[in-house]
Design a protein around this motif. Structure first.
Motif, short mmCIF file in Angstrom:
data_model
loop_
_atom_site.label_atom_id
_atom_site.label_comp_id
_atom_site.label_asym_id
_atom_site.label_seq_id
_atom_site.Cartn_x
_atom_site.Cartn_y
_atom_site.Cartn_z
N VAL A 101 -4.01 2.30 -13.09
CA VAL A 101 -2.80 3.06 -13.42
C VAL A 101 -2.62 3.19 -14.93
O VAL A 101 -2.16 4.19 -15.44
CB VAL A 101 -1.57 2.41 -12.78
N SER A 102 -3.03 2.17 -15.68
CA SER A 102 -2.80 2.16 -17.12
C SER A 102 -3.80 3.03 -17.89
O SER A 102 -3.67 3.20 -19.08
CB SER A 102 -2.85 0.73 -17.65
N ALA B 292 -10.69 8.46 -6.24
CA ALA B 292 -11.50 7.44 -5.54
C ALA B 292 -10.66 6.22 -5.17
O ALA B 292 -10.84 5.65 -4.09
CB ALA B 292 -12.68 7.03 -6.41
N VAL B 293 -9.75 5.83 -6.04
CA VAL B 293 -8.90 4.68 -5.76
C VAL B 293 -7.90 5.01 -4.66
O VAL B 293 -7.62 4.19 -3.78
CB VAL B 293 -8.18 4.21 -7.06
N GLU B 294 -7.39 6.24 -4.68
CA GLU B 294 -6.49 6.69 -3.60
C GLU B 294 -7.22 6.68 -2.26
O GLU B 294 -6.66 6.31 -1.24
CB GLU B 294 -5.92 8.07 -3.90
N LEU C 51 0.83 -1.21 0.00
CA LEU C 51 0.00 0.00 0.00
C LEU C 51 0.86 1.26 0.00
O LEU C 51 0.53 2.25 -0.65
CB LEU C 51 -0.94 0.01 1.20
N LYS C 52 1.95 1.22 0.71
CA LYS C 52 2.87 2.36 0.73
C LYS C 52 3.44 2.59 -0.67
O LYS C 52 3.52 3.73 -1.13
CB LYS C 52 4.00 2.12 1.74
N ALA C 53 3.83 1.52 -1.33
CA ALA C 53 4.35 1.64 -2.70
C ALA C 53 3.27 2.17 -3.64
O ALA C 53 3.55 2.99 -4.53
CB ALA C 53 4.87 0.29 -3.19
N ALA C 54 2.04 1.74 -3.43
CA ALA C 54 0.93 2.20 -4.28
C ALA C 54 0.66 3.69 -4.13
O ALA C 54 0.14 4.33 -5.04
CB ALA C 54 -0.34 1.39 -3.97
N GLU D 27 -9.62 4.66 -1.44
CA GLU D 27 -9.69 3.24 -1.06
C GLU D 27 -8.36 2.78 -0.48
O GLU D 27 -8.31 2.05 0.51
CB GLU D 27 -10.03 2.37 -2.27
N ARG D 28 -7.26 3.21 -1.11
CA ARG D 28 -5.93 2.82 -0.63
C ARG D 28 -5.74 3.32 0.80
O ARG D 28 -5.26 2.58 1.66
CB ARG D 28 -4.84 3.39 -1.55
N GLN D 29 -6.13 4.54 1.04
CA GLN D 29 -6.00 5.10 2.38
C GLN D 29 -6.88 4.37 3.39
O GLN D 29 -6.48 4.16 4.54
CB GLN D 29 -6.32 6.60 2.36
N ALA D 30 -8.07 3.97 2.97
CA ALA D 30 -8.96 3.22 3.86
C ALA D 30 -8.35 1.87 4.21
O ALA D 30 -8.40 1.43 5.37
CB ALA D 30 -10.33 3.04 3.20
N TRP D 31 -7.77 1.19 3.22
CA TRP D 31 -7.09 -0.08 3.48
C TRP D 31 -5.92 0.14 4.45
O TRP D 31 -5.71 -0.64 5.37
CB TRP D 31 -6.58 -0.71 2.19
N ASP D 32 -5.17 1.20 4.23
CA ASP D 32 -4.02 1.49 5.09
C ASP D 32 -4.46 1.70 6.53
O ASP D 32 -3.84 1.20 7.47
CB ASP D 32 -3.28 2.72 4.55
N THR D 33 -5.55 2.42 6.71
CA THR D 33 -6.10 2.65 8.05
C THR D 33 -6.53 1.33 8.68
O THR D 33 -6.26 1.08 9.86
CB THR D 33 -7.28 3.64 8.00
#
Length: 135
Positions: free
Chosen positions: A133-134, A92-94, A81-84, A96-102
């Motif tokens: 990303v693509s 919106a995806v960011e 997640l840190k790499a992402a 989600e990434r932050q929610a997963w990190d939390t």
């Protein structure tokens, strides 16, 4: 790649408290597997969750080893997640990434959330990042 054989799930006989008695000379002692292994901080996190060492309370050995296995998975996912975070993700995806990190942060703070955490949904989410990303 280890200097001795032992059954899975048993602590290494070189552990003294929460430290490795031969850490400074792992290579010379034939423990190249230990040299190559990275716990990603899982060991320190797990030992902070237990009030005593497994040597003081041998009944803690199995629960600590299981918690370590789970924590190592969580720590690996946290690194992903840190790499992402460096990717150009849609807003919106960011989020989600932050929610997963939390969620993972909370998971590492106590044994109960760690024990019930299922890494499969997060692993699937991480695999799907390439599509975002693509674009």
């Amino acid at each position: 790649m280890f200097g001795h054989d032992k059954p899975a799930g048993l602590p290494c006989h070189n552990l003294e408290g929460f430290s490795c008695a031969i850490h400074a000379r792992l290579s010379e002692a034939g423990y190249l597997g230990c040299v190559a292994f990275e716990c990603l901080g899982a060991g320190q996190k797990v030992t902070s969750l237990f009030p005593q060492t497994w040597r003081d309370q041998p009944r803690l050995a199995r629960p600590m080893i299981e918690a370590f296995r789970q924590m190592r998975d969580v720590q690996e996912l946290r690194q992903m997640l840190k790499a992402a975070a460096a990717l150009p993700l849609p807003e919106a995806v960011e989020a989600e990434r932050q929610a997963w990190d939390t969620e993972l942060m909370v998971t590492t703070q106590a044994l109960a959330p760690l024990a019930v955490f299922d890494p499969a949904p997060l692993r699937a989410w991480l695999k799907g990042l390439a599509a975002h990303v693509s674009r």
